[in-house]
Design an enzyme around this catalytic site. Structure first.
Site, PDB file in Angstrom:
ATOM      1  N   GLN A  67      -4.531  -4.530   6.779  1.00  0.00           N
ATOM      2  CA  GLN A  67      -5.275  -5.047   6.677  1.00  0.00           C
ATOM      3  C   GLN A  67      -5.293  -6.803   6.596  1.00  0.00           C
ATOM      4  O   GLN A  67      -6.499  -7.470   6.831  1.00  0.00           O
ATOM      5  CB  GLN A  67      -4.872  -5.983   4.694  1.00  0.00           C
TER       6      GLN A  67
ATOM      7  N   HIS B 194       1.116  -0.762  -0.197  1.00  0.00           N
ATOM      8  CA  HIS B 194      -0.137  -0.147   0.200  1.00  0.00           C
ATOM      9  C   HIS B 194       1.279   1.327   0.303  1.00  0.00           C
ATOM     10  O   HIS B 194       1.907   1.229   0.404  1.00  0.00           O
ATOM     11  CB  HIS B 194      -0.922  -0.011   1.230  1.00  0.00           C
TER      12      HIS B 194
ATOM     13  N   ASP C 215       3.225  -3.867   8.317  1.00  0.00           N
ATOM     14  CA  ASP C 215       2.069  -3.176   8.208  1.00  0.00           C
ATOM     15  C   ASP C 215       0.446  -4.087   7.933  1.00  0.00           C
ATOM     16  O   ASP C 215       0.436  -5.518   7.552  1.00  0.00           O
ATOM     17  CB  ASP C 215       2.294  -2.955   6.646  1.00  0.00           C
TER      18      ASP C 215
ATOM     19  N   LYS D 268     -10.388  -0.193   9.719  1.00  0.00           N
ATOM     20  CA  LYS D 268     -10.417  -2.105   8.630  1.00  0.00           C
ATOM     21  C   LYS D 268     -11.062  -2.514   9.270  1.00  0.00           C
ATOM     22  O   LYS D 268     -11.108  -3.642   8.955  1.00  0.00           O
ATOM     23  CB  LYS D 268      -9.356  -1.770   8.116  1.00  0.00           C
TER      24      LYS D 268
ATOM     25  N   CYS E 146      -4.294   2.499  -4.138  1.00  0.00           N
ATOM     26  CA  CYS E 146      -3.426   2.961  -2.924  1.00  0.00           C
ATOM     27  C   CYS E 146      -1.823   1.952  -3.545  1.00  0.00           C
ATOM     28  O   CYS E 146      -1.137   1.415  -2.625  1.00  0.00           O
ATOM     29  CB  CYS E 146      -4.057   3.139  -2.248  1.00  0.00           C
TER      30      CYS E 146
END
Length: 397
Positions: free
Chosen positions: A198, A130, A195, A221, A360
């Site tokens: 998600q 991302h 990261d 999210k 993104c």
């Protein structure tokens, strides 16, 4: 929330009843919201927790000795402890509240990268990232004359300082086995930045098992409110880093000659905290924990396996990403020469919400040779049926 006790299997229709937004019709049809990879909807439990906090307990935190101030502080710090448990972090002070995963990753890039990266050092990222885990490192790299290249070349010719990647690709749903990459990074003397924005809504995330050095999540999210996320970092690294933002609350002492910083986590939380949002994030953590991350992951795997099988039967469709066993519930596709925005608008007329765009992830789109894709995330509440009976939310302290 309804979760059967038999083998922790999820009842998607019962879960759907927890989300007030599904009590409406879109274009005369029940809503099928498949855009949770972009931002998730909020269950009644989160909405009620935030409403009750605003109605009974709102005040600023760490500043007042009155009852409301004490309640608010307890709400904020209680949420921090819930996030610590959710991530299996060793210490609560290692959990920094930020606006979102983007801010968390920028914090690491500026506060750690700005002081530790120099000419000849290397930052390793992937084409699946991302922009939030690509652009900050690219920007710091350009400022510091750092190379971004292939693993073999940079390991041979450069000093690797940072390896940054996602745990689950937001564009393809790919679940990464980061263990080998983490071991490689640490073998180079580098830090590993994960990261997990998600991943956190869809599976168990354990910072100790991942052996990462920093990890970022976003509340919006994972069934929580927007405007809050969290950065987890190893205490020994956070203590050596300079603050990212300066102002109130993050200080220890201010004099004309010198200002000293507060202790962790407050050194990185300048200004008024996202207090109600933290309470909402804590409620979202409770919601996901009650459902069971393992049960969520298993249910999504069934959904994505079924979806990939059925979608493969559609003439002219192109599916992107790995097989079902190596992905979360994200499915990206294109349909012949129909622009993704047109596909999304047609589906919207049927009450189906998906994302169309580059997600993104423009470097990845360039790699795939497309400008955009359609993307759907198959959440545990995806089932459509009769509209649930409207229930009045019960407020309480």
């Amino acid at each position: 929330m309804a979760v059967s006790t038999d083998r922790k299997q999820l009842d998607a229709r019962a879960l759907r009843a927890d989300f007030p937004i599904f009590e409406q019709l879109i274009h005369g049809k029940p809503l099928a919201y498949l855009d949770s990879a972009n931002s998730s909807q909020k269950p009644r439990q989160v909405i009620d927790a935030m409403s009750a906090f605003y109605e009974t307990s709102y005040a600023n935190v760490h500043r007042a000795v009155h009852v409301l101030g004490e309640r608010a502080t307890a709400g904020l710090e209680g949420a921090r402890e819930k996030v610590r448990t959710f991530l299996n972090a060793p210490e609560t002070r290692e959990v920094i509240f930020v606006r979102n995963a983007t801010e968390a990753l920028n914090l690491v890039a500026y506060s750690w990268g700005g002081n530790n990266l120099g000419p000849g050092d290397a930052v390793v990222v992937t084409e699946l990232e991302h922009h939030s885990n690509f652009v900050p490192w690219q920007y710091i790299a350009h400022r510091q004359e750092v190379d971004l290249s292939g693993l073999d070349a940079i390991a041979r010719d450069h000093t690797v300082k940072v390896v940054a990647t996602n745990l689950v690709s937001n564009a393809l749903g790919t679940i990464h086995d980061v263990g080998p990459l983490t071991r490689w990074a640490h073998g180079q003397g580098a830090i590993f930045v994960c990261d997990a924005a998600q991943a956190a809504p869809h599976m168990h995330v354990d910072v100790q098992a991942l052996d990462c050095d920093f990890l970022a999540i976003s509340g919006h999210k994972m069934c929580g409110p927007s405007g809050i996320g969290a950065l987890w970092g190893r205490a020994e690294l956070l203590q050596k880093m300079e603050p990212f933002l300066l102002g109130g609350h993050m200080i220890n002492s201010v004099r004309y000659e010198k200002t000293t910083w507060g202790e962790l986590p407050h050194k990185f939380e300048a200004g008024t905290s996202p207090i109600a949002e933290a309470v909402g994030l804590g409620a979202a953590v409770d919601y996901l924990e009650a459902a069971g991350p393992d049960a969520i992951e298993a249910h999504e795997h069934e959904l994505v396996a079924y979806a990939l099988e059925r979608m493969a039967e559609v003439p002219g469709i192109t599916l992107y990403g790995p097989p079902a066993e190596r992905r979360a519930g994200v499915v990206s596709f294109n349909l012949e020469d129909i622009h993704p925005h047109d596909v999304a608008q047609i589906l919207d007329r049927q009450g189906v919400a998906i994302r169309a765009g580059h997600h993104c992830c423009q470097p990845l789109m360039h790699k795939l040779g497309v400008a955009a894709t359609n993307r759907e995330l198959l959440p545990v509440h995806a089932a459509r049926g009769d509209r649930p009976a409207r229930r009045r939310p019960a407020h309480g302290p």
